[in-house]
Scaffold this active site. Structure first.
Site, PDB file in Angstrom:
ATOM      1  N   HIS A 188       0.818  -1.216   0.000  1.00 60.91           N
ATOM      2  CA  HIS A 188       0.000   0.000   0.000  1.00 60.91           C
ATOM      3  C   HIS A 188       0.850   1.263   0.000  1.00 60.91           C
ATOM      4  CE1 HIS A 188      -3.301  -2.761   0.778  1.00 60.91           C
ATOM      5  NE2 HIS A 188      -3.992  -1.847   0.121  1.00 60.91           N
ATOM      6  N   GLU A 428     -11.745 -10.113  -5.342  1.00 57.06           N
ATOM      7  CA  GLU A 428     -10.291 -10.139  -5.140  1.00 57.06           C
ATOM      8  C   GLU A 428      -9.823 -11.456  -4.534  1.00 57.06           C
ATOM      9  OE1 GLU A 428      -9.147  -6.845  -2.580  1.00 57.06           O
ATOM     10  OE2 GLU A 428     -10.942  -7.048  -1.360  1.00 57.06           O
ATOM     11  N   ASP A 452      -4.965  -7.896  -4.700  1.00 57.21           N
ATOM     12  CA  ASP A 452      -5.160  -9.089  -3.876  1.00 57.21           C
ATOM     13  C   ASP A 452      -5.474 -10.307  -4.739  1.00 57.21           C
ATOM     14  OD1 ASP A 452      -4.621  -8.463  -1.185  1.00 57.21           O
ATOM     15  OD2 ASP A 452      -6.411  -7.205  -1.134  1.00 57.21           O
ATOM     16  N   CYS A 499     -10.368  -2.021 -10.053  1.00 59.34           N
ATOM     17  CA  CYS A 499      -9.839  -0.925  -9.238  1.00 59.34           C
ATOM     18  C   CYS A 499      -8.451  -1.242  -8.683  1.00 59.34           C
ATOM     19  CB  CYS A 499     -10.815  -0.534  -8.124  1.00 59.34           C
ATOM     20  SG  CYS A 499     -11.072  -1.846  -6.932  1.00 59.34           S
TER      21      CYS A 499
HETATM   22  C1  PEP Z   1      -6.899  -4.711  -4.585  1.00 59.60           C
HETATM   23  O1  PEP Z   1      -6.697  -5.629  -3.781  1.00 59.60           O
HETATM   24  O2  PEP Z   1      -6.655  -4.780  -5.788  1.00 59.60           O
HETATM   25  C2  PEP Z   1      -7.434  -3.424  -4.105  1.00 59.60           C
HETATM   26  C3  PEP Z   1      -7.829  -2.485  -4.941  1.00 59.60           C
HETATM   27  O3  PEP Z   1      -7.477  -3.198  -2.775  1.00 59.60           O
HETATM   28  P1  PEP Z   1      -6.189  -2.973  -1.871  1.00 59.60           P
HETATM   29  O4  PEP Z   1      -5.009  -2.735  -2.767  1.00 59.60           O
HETATM   30  O5  PEP Z   1      -6.477  -1.812  -1.002  1.00 59.60           O
HETATM   31  O6  PEP Z   1      -6.078  -4.249  -1.112  1.00 59.60           O
HETATM   32 MG    MG Z   2      -7.538  -5.640  -1.818  1.00 58.15          MG
END
Ligand code: PEP
Ligand code: MG
Length: 545
Positions: A188, A428, A452, A499
């Protein structure tokens, strides 16, 4: 001149002085001190500085989040100015011969305890504010405040590693670049850096304290940092950076234009955000909506679980600012690398597979309801979607929706307005992909969380930098999973977006469009480049092999 290599996560160039960042530590000694008068002076100075800092935070919050959210910093200033509280701390220093840190901790904790024991819930809640201001004074005393950690001039920050909880606290206006010894491209912190359009280098093993204060060029095109660059290098890479800026300027022409292919296929290009502070980037890049508001960053910014009012203010601000454009808010996806002290989560052997996201929310129902109430209230102010993360089974959606409906009934009963909203899930996990036909019957949309999804499909920890050789973001299994999800969603008449970070990968835009993806939600800086690609595509013929 010295060159150190790493892995660049953005093709950008950052030029400036290095500032070595160290992770804040809170070791407070109980030893007797020798010079109480000097210690009292340190305490007085730290309180004064903390008061000034709260003033700066007030101004910033006023600008980014409005009066209601900013008011807290005024209240903090008043608490810090309290003579009784200050005298208690000063007495601990002089009478018990303790350090300013120890006195701050003891005095502020005492007052916080007093407030916590009061009958009035409003006064009880002030106890958490006292802990906040205690941390502000301690941060100054221990050199953990922004000024000590980041300096006062814009710089390239160099750190061993940064947790998302640390990254969100950085002053973005002081960042010219980011270099870490550790870190993985899917973490992140890397995602945040991309969303800030910040030149960043991870896995730079040669980081050295002696770099502090030296001039550097972070060359994101060549995965390297040059310390003490020569005049020629400076000139060459400054010119390259200017070219980038010119390219950015050219993209400005695409603002206000639709993201539509040459043969007329329209796709929505939305932005991902972490909070109201990211709205400026969304507007600047003309995103057509917000496809992922990672609401857990509202929690990460806070020292205690944010109340319904605080959350409502944040969501309403975003929804209102974007109206009539859509804002999809993901419910709290805490856990794994996004840890929060006040949640008191147990340490787990496999946190990515552990107690996180919807699992926490379905277990701590009151915690979940606070957020759902805030979201439902915000839905009255624009076009909103609510999205549940980490869904594995159909019953999780059913149970979460039941709680949502319970909240809605309560709010209406209390006389609150609730607007219309779409309900969706993040796809995911491989389980969600394989059961997508079933899950589609419960929701209005799917949004593919490819970060994920890649981790769980390929069994590769997205946090583990040592596995990057084995990690393939274009793995056929991931692309197949995306295709299956799109097909299942469309069979049931719901829209499907992406996303995760893969949505911004320009080499896959055509593939995604041919698969039928309806929406791409990406970091704000990628919106216009993607629009440019989309507007140049013609999907009427065969795909190029
Ligand atoms: C993902 O897992 O692709 C996602 C958009 O959520 P995060 O990266 O916050 O886990
Ligand atoms: Mg995620």
């Amino acid at each position: 001149m010295l060159v150190a290599e790493g892995k660049s996560i953005l093709k950008r160039i950052g030029i400036g002085r290095i500032k070595i960042y160290r992770t804040p530590a809170y070791d407070i000694s109980e030893e007797e001190i020798r010079d109480p008068a000097a210690e009292v002076e340190r305490f007085n100075d730290a309180v004064q500085k903390a008061i000034e800092q709260q003033g700066v935070l007030y101004e910033k919050a006023l600008e980014s989040a409005g009066e209601e959210s900013a008011a807290i910093f005024e209240a903090h200033q008043m608490m810090l100015e309290d003579d009784d509280l200050q005298d208690t701390a000063r007495e601990i220093i002089t009478d018990q011969k303790k350090s300013a840190e120890y006195a701050t901790q003891t005095a502020f904790d005492q007052y916080a305890q007093m407030f916590a024991e009061l009958e009035d819930p409003y006064m009880q809640a002030r106890s958490a504010d006292l802990i906040d201001v205690k941390m502000a004074v301690l941060d100054v005393l221990l050199g953990n405040d922004t000024e000590s950690l980041q300096g006062t001039e814009p710089s390239i920050l160099v750190a061993e590693d940064l947790a998302p909880s640390e990254t969100v606290k950085l002053d973005k206006s002081l960042l010219l670049g980011l270099i870490t010894r550790e870190g993985s491209a899917g973490s992140h912190t890397a995602i945040l850096a991309r969303s800030m359009n910040l030149p960043s280098l991870i896995q730079c093993k040669d980081i050295d304290d002696s770099w502090d204060g030296r001039m550097a060029i972070l060359d994101g095109y060549n995965d390297r940092v040059i310390i003490d660059p020569t005049e020629e290098e400076l000139a060459e890479l400054t010119a390259r950076r200017e070219e980038d800026l010119k390219k950015d300027a050219l993209l400005q022409d695409l603002k206000g234009r639709p993201s539509v292919t040459l043969d007329g296929r329209k796709v929505r290009v939305y932005a991902n955000i972490g909070g109201p502070e990211d709205l400026a980037g969304v507007k600047e890049n003309d995103a057509e909506g917000i496809g992922l508001f990672r609401s857990e960053f509202v929690y990460l910014h806070s020292k205690e679980a944010p109340s319904e009012e605080v959350q409502f203010a944040a969501y309403k601000r975003v929804v209102e600012a974007m109206a009539p454009r859509t804002v999809i808010i993901r419910t709290c996806d805490i856990g794994a690398d996004k840890t929060i002290d006040y949640m008191h989560l147990d340490k787990e052997a496999n946190p990515a597979l552990g107690f996180r996201a919807i699992r926490i929310c379905l277990t701590r129902k009151d915690f979940f309801k606070t957020q759902l109430r805030a979201l439902l209230r915000a839905s009255a102010y624009g076009s909103m979607g609510i999205m549940f993360p980490m869904i594995v089974s159909r019953w999780e959606i059913v149970e979460a929706r039941k709680i949502l409906e319970e909240c809605k009934a309560e709010l209406l009963q209390e006389g609150h307005k609730v607007g219309k909203y779409e309900l969706g899930i993040m796809v995911e996990t491989p389980a969600a992909v394989l059961c997508a036909d079933d899950l589609a019957e419960e929701v209005d949309f799917f949004s593919l969380g490819t970060n994920d999804l890649t981790q769980y499909t390929c069994a590769i920890d997205r946090q583990n930098a040592n596995l990057e050789r084995f990690s393939d973001t274009h793995h056929p299994a991931v692309l197949k999973a995306i295709q299956m999800t799109v097909e299942a969603g469309h069979r049931h008449g719901i829209w499907v977006g992406i996303c995760g970070e893969l949505g911004a990968d320009p080499s896959l835009t055509e593939t995604f469009l041919r698969m039928g993806v309806d929406e791409l939600s990406v970091n704000a800086g990628s919106v216009l480049p993607l629009r440019k690609i989309i507007r140049g595509l013609d999907l009427s013929g065969q795909a190029e092999k």
